[in-house]
Design a protein around this motif. Sequence first.
Motif, PDB file in Angstrom:
ATOM      1  N   TYR A 214     -82.499   5.249 -68.651  1.00 16.28           N
ATOM      2  CA  TYR A 214     -82.708   3.814 -68.848  1.00 16.28           C
ATOM      3  C   TYR A 214     -84.207   3.482 -68.891  1.00 16.28           C
ATOM      4  N   LEU A 215     -84.973   4.058 -67.956  1.00 18.84           N
ATOM      5  CA  LEU A 215     -86.394   3.734 -67.892  1.00 18.84           C
ATOM      6  C   LEU A 215     -87.164   4.228 -69.109  1.00 18.84           C
ATOM      7  N   ARG A 216     -86.686   5.285 -69.738  1.00 19.15           N
ATOM      8  CA  ARG A 216     -87.343   5.741 -70.972  1.00 19.15           C
ATOM      9  C   ARG A 216     -87.271   4.676 -72.060  1.00 19.15           C
ATOM     10  N   GLU A 217     -86.213   3.866 -72.033  1.00 19.22           N
ATOM     11  CA  GLU A 217     -86.070   2.791 -73.011  1.00 19.22           C
ATOM     12  C   GLU A 217     -86.627   1.468 -72.497  1.00 19.22           C
ATOM     13  N   ALA A 218     -86.889   1.398 -71.180  1.00 21.36           N
ATOM     14  CA  ALA A 218     -87.375   0.153 -70.574  1.00 21.36           C
ATOM     15  C   ALA A 218     -88.511   0.491 -69.612  1.00 21.36           C
ATOM     16  N   LEU A 219     -89.635   0.973 -70.168  1.00 18.89           N
ATOM     17  CA  LEU A 219     -90.758   1.428 -69.345  1.00 18.89           C
ATOM     18  C   LEU A 219     -91.263   0.339 -68.407  1.00 18.89           C
ATOM     19  N   GLY A 220     -91.155  -0.897 -68.835  1.00 16.43           N
ATOM     20  CA  GLY A 220     -91.658  -1.997 -68.018  1.00 16.43           C
ATOM     21  C   GLY A 220     -90.872  -2.224 -66.742  1.00 16.43           C
ATOM     22  N   GLU A 221     -89.716  -1.588 -66.614  1.00 17.89           N
ATOM     23  CA  GLU A 221     -88.876  -1.772 -65.425  1.00 17.89           C
ATOM     24  C   GLU A 221     -89.164  -0.735 -64.338  1.00 17.89           C
ATOM     25  N   HIS A 222     -90.071   0.185 -64.589  1.00 21.22           N
ATOM     26  CA  HIS A 222     -90.314   1.256 -63.619  1.00 21.22           C
ATOM     27  C   HIS A 222     -90.777   0.707 -62.276  1.00 21.22           C
ATOM     28  N   ARG A 223     -91.726  -0.203 -62.294  1.00 27.24           N
ATOM     29  CA  ARG A 223     -92.231  -0.738 -61.026  1.00 27.24           C
ATOM     30  C   ARG A 223     -91.115  -1.461 -60.261  1.00 27.24           C
ATOM     31  N   ARG A 224     -90.283  -2.168 -60.989  1.00 28.71           N
ATOM     32  CA  ARG A 224     -89.147  -2.847 -60.347  1.00 28.71           C
ATOM     33  C   ARG A 224     -88.219  -1.832 -59.680  1.00 28.71           C
ATOM     34  N   ALA A 225     -87.970  -0.723 -60.376  1.00 30.11           N
ATOM     35  CA  ALA A 225     -87.117   0.316 -59.813  1.00 30.11           C
ATOM     36  C   ALA A 225     -87.742   0.922 -58.565  1.00 30.11           C
ATOM     37  N   ILE A 226     -89.058   1.157 -58.601  1.00 34.64           N
ATOM     38  CA  ILE A 226     -89.755   1.720 -57.436  1.00 34.64           C
ATOM     39  C   ILE A 226     -89.634   0.776 -56.248  1.00 34.64           C
ATOM     40  N   GLU A 227     -89.806  -0.507 -56.488  1.00 35.70           N
ATOM     41  CA  GLU A 227     -89.693  -1.477 -55.396  1.00 35.70           C
ATOM     42  C   GLU A 227     -88.287  -1.459 -54.801  1.00 35.70           C
ATOM     43  N   GLU A 228     -87.277  -1.327 -55.650  1.00 36.73           N
ATOM     44  CA  GLU A 228     -85.908  -1.301 -55.127  1.00 36.73           C
ATOM     45  C   GLU A 228     -85.654  -0.011 -54.348  1.00 36.73           C
ATOM     46  N   ILE A 229     -86.209   1.095 -54.814  1.00 38.01           N
ATOM     47  CA  ILE A 229     -86.083   2.358 -54.075  1.00 38.01           C
ATOM     48  C   ILE A 229     -86.691   2.205 -52.685  1.00 38.01           C
ATOM     49  N   ARG A 230     -87.846   1.560 -52.605  1.00 42.91           N
ATOM     50  CA  ARG A 230     -88.489   1.348 -51.304  1.00 42.91           C
ATOM     51  C   ARG A 230     -87.647   0.425 -50.427  1.00 42.91           C
ATOM     52  N   GLU A 231     -87.144  -0.650 -51.015  1.00 41.24           N
ATOM     53  CA  GLU A 231     -86.343  -1.602 -50.237  1.00 41.24           C
ATOM     54  C   GLU A 231     -85.109  -0.937 -49.647  1.00 41.24           C
TER      55      GLU A 231
ATOM     56  N   ARG B 132    -105.470   5.652 -55.451  1.00 45.53           N
ATOM     57  CA  ARG B 132    -105.767   4.790 -56.609  1.00 45.53           C
ATOM     58  C   ARG B 132    -104.555   4.719 -57.546  1.00 45.53           C
ATOM     59  N   ILE B 133    -103.978   5.873 -57.807  1.00 47.56           N
ATOM     60  CA  ILE B 133    -102.826   5.913 -58.707  1.00 47.56           C
ATOM     61  C   ILE B 133    -101.683   5.109 -58.113  1.00 47.56           C
ATOM     62  N   ARG B 134    -101.469   5.252 -56.814  1.00 42.92           N
ATOM     63  CA  ARG B 134    -100.416   4.480 -56.165  1.00 42.92           C
ATOM     64  C   ARG B 134    -100.705   2.992 -56.268  1.00 42.92           C
ATOM     65  N   ARG B 135    -101.929   2.597 -56.007  1.00 41.56           N
ATOM     66  CA  ARG B 135    -102.304   1.176 -56.059  1.00 41.56           C
ATOM     67  C   ARG B 135    -102.140   0.619 -57.474  1.00 41.56           C
ATOM     68  N   ARG B 136    -102.473   1.405 -58.469  1.00 41.27           N
ATOM     69  CA  ARG B 136    -102.358   0.943 -59.851  1.00 41.27           C
ATOM     70  C   ARG B 136    -100.908   0.743 -60.252  1.00 41.27           C
ATOM     71  N   GLY B 137    -100.019   1.629 -59.771  1.00 37.63           N
ATOM     72  CA  GLY B 137     -98.584   1.446 -60.005  1.00 37.63           C
ATOM     73  C   GLY B 137     -98.127   1.748 -61.405  1.00 37.63           C
ATOM     74  N   VAL B 138     -98.823   2.641 -62.114  1.00 37.34           N
ATOM     75  CA  VAL B 138     -98.465   3.028 -63.474  1.00 37.34           C
ATOM     76  C   VAL B 138     -98.213   4.533 -63.484  1.00 37.34           C
ATOM     77  N   VAL B 139     -97.121   4.969 -64.116  1.00 37.61           N
ATOM     78  CA  VAL B 139     -96.814   6.401 -64.171  1.00 37.61           C
ATOM     79  C   VAL B 139     -97.863   7.121 -65.013  1.00 37.61           C
ATOM     80  N   VAL B 140     -98.416   8.200 -64.462  1.00 39.22           N
ATOM     81  CA  VAL B 140     -99.447   8.963 -65.173  1.00 39.22           C
ATOM     82  C   VAL B 140     -99.094  10.449 -65.159  1.00 39.22           C
ATOM     83  N   ASP B 141     -99.536  11.137 -66.189  1.00 32.95           N
ATOM     84  CA  ASP B 141     -99.560  12.594 -66.177  1.00 32.95           C
ATOM     85  C   ASP B 141    -100.917  13.023 -65.623  1.00 32.95           C
TER      86      ASP B 141
END
Length: 698
Positions: free
Chosen positions: A276-293, A333-342
């Motif tokens: 799903y996230l491959r088709e909806a990249l903008g939802e990744h941060r939302r998913a991470i927040e729900e995983i944490r919750e 820094r990467i965690r604070r930015r909240g964007v998936v990186v290679d």
Amino acid sequence: MSHGTTKPFVTVVIPSHGGADRIVETLDSLARQTMDPSEFEVVVVLNGILDDTPDRIQQVRRQHPRLRLRTVQLRESGAGRARNAGIAAAAGQHITFVDDDDAVSPGFLESLAAAAEDGVIPIGMVADVLADTADGLVEFDNYLNRRISTHAGQTVAGEVLSTALGFVAAKLVPTALARTAAFDPSLRSGEDVVYWFDLFNRAPFLFRVVDADSDAAYHRSIRAGSLSRQIASYDFSVSQRLEVIERLASREVRHPEAAMVRGYMVAAQINFLNGYLREALGEHRRAIEEIRERGLESVMRYDVLNAGLARDLAICYAFPPWADTSGSVAARRIRRRGVVVDVISQSLASRAERDLTGQLIAQEFIGEHAELAGKAGTFNWRPIERFVATGMEQIADWETIKGRYRSVYSRTMWAPSNVLAGLYKIRHPEATWIAEFSDPQQWDSRGHRRSTLARPGPLRDELVAGLAAAGVELGEEVNVAELVELLAYALADEIVFTNENQREVMLGYLGRPELEARVRSISKVSEHPTLEPTFYHLETVDYPLDPGHLNLAYFGNFYATRGLTEVVAAIRSLTPEQRERVRLHVFTAKPDELEADTVEAGLGGVIIANPYVSYLGALNLATRMDVLLVNDARTEGLHARNPYLPSKWSDYAGSDTDVWAITEIGSVLSTKKARYQSPLGDAESARAELAAMLEDHL
């Protein structure tokens, strides 16, 4: 095989909610079974608001009078609840589940029954039927069947064919075993996954896959567009998958095979989420927040979750799992930015110890991570050339799959980061380059000018040409440290300094007014990030502390410019009664040397030398101490102002523990609100602060 005529051998449980328009076809497929009708029964569990389904069932009864057909009615709807009722009502020795929009082949029940024995679950093939087409094409080439058919005619362990535990149908389970667990009616989907795991967890069993030519096939009805609509839903593809993972994670595993199966099942749910996230990249941060919750960080497979998602690149020569300050800051820094990186990094096996806890910092936002082999080097050109060449090859491989990266982030305490990032920017000017400096590059902490030169060759020539195109000319001899700074100054789209003093010192020796103006216009000051409070308790260190003493802690090595001479002198100047109540716990790379020094100074037992602990271990210990000690580097006479801010300050800031800062006049650390502060080198002031700590804490 003799099964008798009174008690059926098989009960077929069919949950039905509003199934009037499809139940007849399902029941007809059961009426056509080659198994004698006396050997099986069908229990239809009507759940929710009634429609015309009872009338349709009556119609089937009239058409197939030998079919043993019963109904159970529930007011509440839900497939899981209905299956539980069907299990409770079953009279057969075995149970199989069929949905009210599916069907089975004529030999389905007989073939499964022939394969049944103690400890073995028979399983048939799974075919897809496109229900919206006129001919109802049956397709066996699907995800499930490819895995099942590999073992056709074989008996295999449940953990080997764990895919078969991920769906409810096409299997024959002993009724006694089926009743040891229940479908979770609170789950909106995936209740079959949890149910079958619970069965396997109670009693590990084998699967016997029927022969491919046995006519034991379960026909799944696939309606055009139905699956795509589910995948397009965040709720179905993320929230409901996480609900399933929650239930699986909550189970107490009873045997190693079940632990293995649970891992496979969790990974399968995460893989669906990833699709799903491959088709909806903008939802990744939302998913991470729900995983944490939901508190699922410890069970989440982030390598599966983030696979293929990164459209941004991070070049961090030092990076976890190596115990390196620059690497941990880059991860934050990467965690604070909240964007998936290679990530491209370098093995620091020749320079540092492994610290696996550091990988937890940014794992939520790491896609691919390539750690390049070879001996690490700082400003030596040959290791830089090797890192850049190998790094560019790896980046090219990744881009072949996913296309060009949108941005590249680099953090430079280690020079190669900026060189590789600079070359990438030269070749791909459309990419946004964010360049961070941890320290001045041209001067080391002792005030010595770095003088290593870049060797002539293709890499140096391309970098020099790229700078020239940006209006920055270099002479015949190219200083590596100067090159590292100039690449970012001339080519980066954003430059990050960790403190204002650092920016002023570095620009103060630049000597290029136009370039300085550019840097000031695109740069910002951002101190080292502080992690969330949960990180301070992810690892608990078993380290004894006597509450009857003032417990201070220092984490790190002793440097010529960052020693603790005033602290040692201050402790020695305390009264014997005061000194006896002080314990300074030092966690350092060379504890044996420190212990020898403290004994020689007459402070054995007061200053306690310990080896390094992990990064998360240090955070945990920081919360348990009375006072944490941090000190400035000594730069008087080297720089007009102190350009360094110890990264330990950001770690201490999240601990809620009092801090003692030993500072240089005008440093950034001197502006921090540390409860205790004394000037660098002032033993008398340090003694006064120690006395205050004893008064405050004891």
